[in-house]
Design a protein around this motif. Sequence first.
Motif, PDB file in Angstrom:
ATOM      1  N   LYS A  32       0.823  -1.214   0.000  1.00 56.07           N
ATOM      2  CA  LYS A  32       0.000   0.000   0.000  1.00 56.07           C
ATOM      3  C   LYS A  32       0.853   1.259   0.000  1.00 56.07           C
ATOM      4  O   LYS A  32       0.385   2.337  -0.359  1.00 56.07           O
ATOM      5  CB  LYS A  32      -0.910   0.025   1.244  1.00 56.07           C
ATOM      6  CG  LYS A  32      -2.009  -1.011   1.229  1.00 56.07           C
ATOM      7  CD  LYS A  32      -3.052  -0.745   2.296  1.00 56.07           C
ATOM      8  CE  LYS A  32      -2.485  -0.899   3.681  1.00 56.07           C
ATOM      9  NZ  LYS A  32      -3.540  -0.764   4.728  1.00 56.07           N
ATOM     10  N   ASP A  51      -4.263  -2.200  -2.215  1.00 57.26           N
ATOM     11  CA  ASP A  51      -4.771  -2.751  -0.962  1.00 57.26           C
ATOM     12  C   ASP A  51      -5.088  -4.231  -1.166  1.00 57.26           C
ATOM     13  O   ASP A  51      -6.037  -4.583  -1.874  1.00 57.26           O
ATOM     14  CB  ASP A  51      -6.024  -1.986  -0.537  1.00 57.26           C
ATOM     15  CG  ASP A  51      -6.606  -2.482   0.773  1.00 57.26           C
ATOM     16  OD1 ASP A  51      -6.022  -3.427   1.360  1.00 57.26           O
ATOM     17  OD2 ASP A  51      -7.641  -1.948   1.205  1.00 57.26           O
ATOM     18  N   THR A  53      -6.396  -6.289   0.739  1.00 57.01           N
ATOM     19  CA  THR A  53      -7.642  -6.763   1.333  1.00 57.01           C
ATOM     20  C   THR A  53      -8.837  -6.459   0.427  1.00 57.01           C
ATOM     21  O   THR A  53      -9.966  -6.813   0.751  1.00 57.01           O
ATOM     22  CB  THR A  53      -7.886  -6.124   2.719  1.00 57.01           C
ATOM     23  OG1 THR A  53      -8.053  -4.710   2.568  1.00 57.01           O
ATOM     24  CG2 THR A  53      -6.730  -6.408   3.657  1.00 57.01           C
ATOM     25  N   ILE A  73       2.968  -9.322   5.300  1.00 54.05           N
ATOM     26  CA  ILE A  73       2.477  -8.120   5.979  1.00 54.05           C
ATOM     27  C   ILE A  73       2.786  -8.219   7.468  1.00 54.05           C
ATOM     28  O   ILE A  73       2.463  -9.205   8.127  1.00 54.05           O
ATOM     29  CB  ILE A  73       0.952  -7.967   5.784  1.00 54.05           C
ATOM     30  CG1 ILE A  73       0.628  -7.806   4.301  1.00 54.05           C
ATOM     31  CG2 ILE A  73       0.415  -6.783   6.582  1.00 54.05           C
ATOM     32  CD1 ILE A  73      -0.856  -7.862   3.983  1.00 54.05           C
ATOM     33  N   GLY A  75       2.678  -6.190  11.379  1.00 56.72           N
ATOM     34  CA  GLY A  75       2.085  -5.105  12.152  1.00 56.72           C
ATOM     35  C   GLY A  75       0.610  -4.908  11.945  1.00 56.72           C
ATOM     36  O   GLY A  75      -0.004  -4.044  12.591  1.00 56.72           O
ATOM     37  N   ASP A  76      -0.009  -5.651  11.056  1.00 55.92           N
ATOM     38  CA  ASP A  76      -1.450  -5.539  10.806  1.00 55.92           C
ATOM     39  C   ASP A  76      -1.970  -6.938  10.510  1.00 55.92           C
ATOM     40  O   ASP A  76      -2.168  -7.311   9.353  1.00 55.92           O
ATOM     41  CB  ASP A  76      -1.717  -4.585   9.641  1.00 55.92           C
ATOM     42  CG  ASP A  76      -3.206  -4.327   9.409  1.00 55.92           C
ATOM     43  OD1 ASP A  76      -4.035  -4.992  10.066  1.00 55.92           O
ATOM     44  OD2 ASP A  76      -3.533  -3.475   8.568  1.00 55.92           O
ATOM     45  N   PHE A  77      -2.189  -7.702  11.575  1.00 52.04           N
ATOM     46  CA  PHE A  77      -2.557  -9.111  11.388  1.00 52.04           C
ATOM     47  C   PHE A  77      -3.905  -9.261  10.700  1.00 52.04           C
ATOM     48  O   PHE A  77      -4.101 -10.206   9.924  1.00 52.04           O
ATOM     49  CB  PHE A  77      -2.570  -9.844  12.727  1.00 52.04           C
ATOM     50  CG  PHE A  77      -2.912 -11.304  12.572  1.00 52.04           C
ATOM     51  CD1 PHE A  77      -2.061 -12.160  11.887  1.00 52.04           C
ATOM     52  CD2 PHE A  77      -4.095 -11.812  13.094  1.00 52.04           C
ATOM     53  CE1 PHE A  77      -2.382 -13.498  11.724  1.00 52.04           C
ATOM     54  CE2 PHE A  77      -4.418 -13.154  12.932  1.00 52.04           C
ATOM     55  CZ  PHE A  77      -3.554 -14.000  12.253  1.00 52.04           C
ATOM     56  N   GLN A  78      -4.834  -8.346  10.953  1.00 56.16           N
ATOM     57  CA  GLN A  78      -6.141  -8.442  10.318  1.00 56.16           C
ATOM     58  C   GLN A  78      -6.001  -8.386   8.792  1.00 56.16           C
ATOM     59  O   GLN A  78      -6.612  -9.175   8.068  1.00 56.16           O
ATOM     60  CB  GLN A  78      -7.054  -7.312  10.799  1.00 56.16           C
ATOM     61  CG  GLN A  78      -8.487  -7.377  10.250  1.00 56.16           C
ATOM     62  CD  GLN A  78      -9.235  -8.614  10.697  1.00 56.16           C
ATOM     63  OE1 GLN A  78      -9.036  -9.101  11.813  1.00 56.16           O
ATOM     64  NE2 GLN A  78     -10.077  -9.152   9.823  1.00 56.16           N
ATOM     65  N   SER A  79      -5.175  -7.472   8.313  1.00 60.29           N
ATOM     66  CA  SER A  79      -4.954  -7.362   6.869  1.00 60.29           C
ATOM     67  C   SER A  79      -4.264  -8.617   6.326  1.00 60.29           C
ATOM     68  O   SER A  79      -4.584  -9.101   5.234  1.00 60.29           O
ATOM     69  CB  SER A  79      -4.096  -6.134   6.553  1.00 60.29           C
ATOM     70  OG  SER A  79      -4.806  -4.949   6.813  1.00 60.29           O
ATOM     71  N   SER A  80      -3.318  -9.141   7.088  1.00 59.86           N
ATOM     72  CA  SER A  80      -2.622 -10.357   6.679  1.00 59.86           C
ATOM     73  C   SER A  80      -3.587 -11.523   6.573  1.00 59.86           C
ATOM     74  O   SER A  80      -3.552 -12.293   5.600  1.00 59.86           O
ATOM     75  CB  SER A  80      -1.518 -10.678   7.688  1.00 59.86           C
ATOM     76  OG  SER A  80      -0.876 -11.896   7.367  1.00 59.86           O
ATOM     77  N   GLN A 104      -1.344 -16.617  15.820  1.00 60.65           N
ATOM     78  CA  GLN A 104      -1.533 -16.126  14.460  1.00 60.65           C
ATOM     79  C   GLN A 104      -1.339 -17.262  13.458  1.00 60.65           C
ATOM     80  O   GLN A 104      -2.070 -17.358  12.462  1.00 60.65           O
ATOM     81  CB  GLN A 104      -0.549 -14.997  14.164  1.00 60.65           C
ATOM     82  CG  GLN A 104      -0.798 -13.725  14.964  1.00 60.65           C
ATOM     83  CD  GLN A 104       0.215 -12.634  14.651  1.00 60.65           C
ATOM     84  OE1 GLN A 104       1.202 -12.872  13.953  1.00 60.65           O
ATOM     85  NE2 GLN A 104      -0.016 -11.439  15.169  1.00 60.65           N
TER      86      GLN A 104
END
Length: 215
Positions: A32, A51, A53, A73, A75-80, A104
């Motif tokens: 991004k 992006d 996602t 990715i 620092g942003d596990f949700q995005s990963s 995770q």
Amino acid sequence: MKSILLIGLGHFGTLIAKEINTLGHQVMAVDKNEDRVNAALPFVTDALIGDSTNENFLNSLGVNNYDVCIVTIGGDFQSSLETTSLLKELGGKLVVARADREVQEKFLLRNGADEVVNPEKQIARWTAIRFTSSYILDYIKIDDDHAIFEVKVPAEWVGLQVKELEIRQKFGINIMAIKENGDMNVTVSPDDILREDETLLVLGEHKAIRECFHL
């Protein structure tokens, strides 16, 4: 030559991109952050700002055309997690994702990841094994029970033939190669005589190797 889709150009992702490029494979890199994408251009086949996602964006990349999709990715596990899941849904053949913690890893495996890489865990294990032994120089994990170790020739082995050691019979350990001054001999003979300045690449169970080399 393989085609790799690499998503995430942080420090870890950038290092992977450089290594893949060195190995001669094609890399499509995505992030991004425009600065990261621009910095990666010299050592990837192509790079895009986007992006991961966003399903429409990922779909436009032709995910199923890549041999491997790697999600790095940090620092942003949700995005990963979302990216990993989407890649599998869109036909990713082999989806590899980065995890920083064991929890995770579990979520990623349940949501599309075929393989999970935990850099800190793997480096921690390598460091612990490497620097708590006087013999071990390198280590590659094969599975939970087996590994390849590069070890110094123990002093009591110097001058002996490989067959005299009987380490396959006693410990189930195979000597895969003998290394001397950077040169690798992968055709090890039972009659080879071991020297002080050589190292051995051995394959076996962790427990057997620890016992054999008195670790």
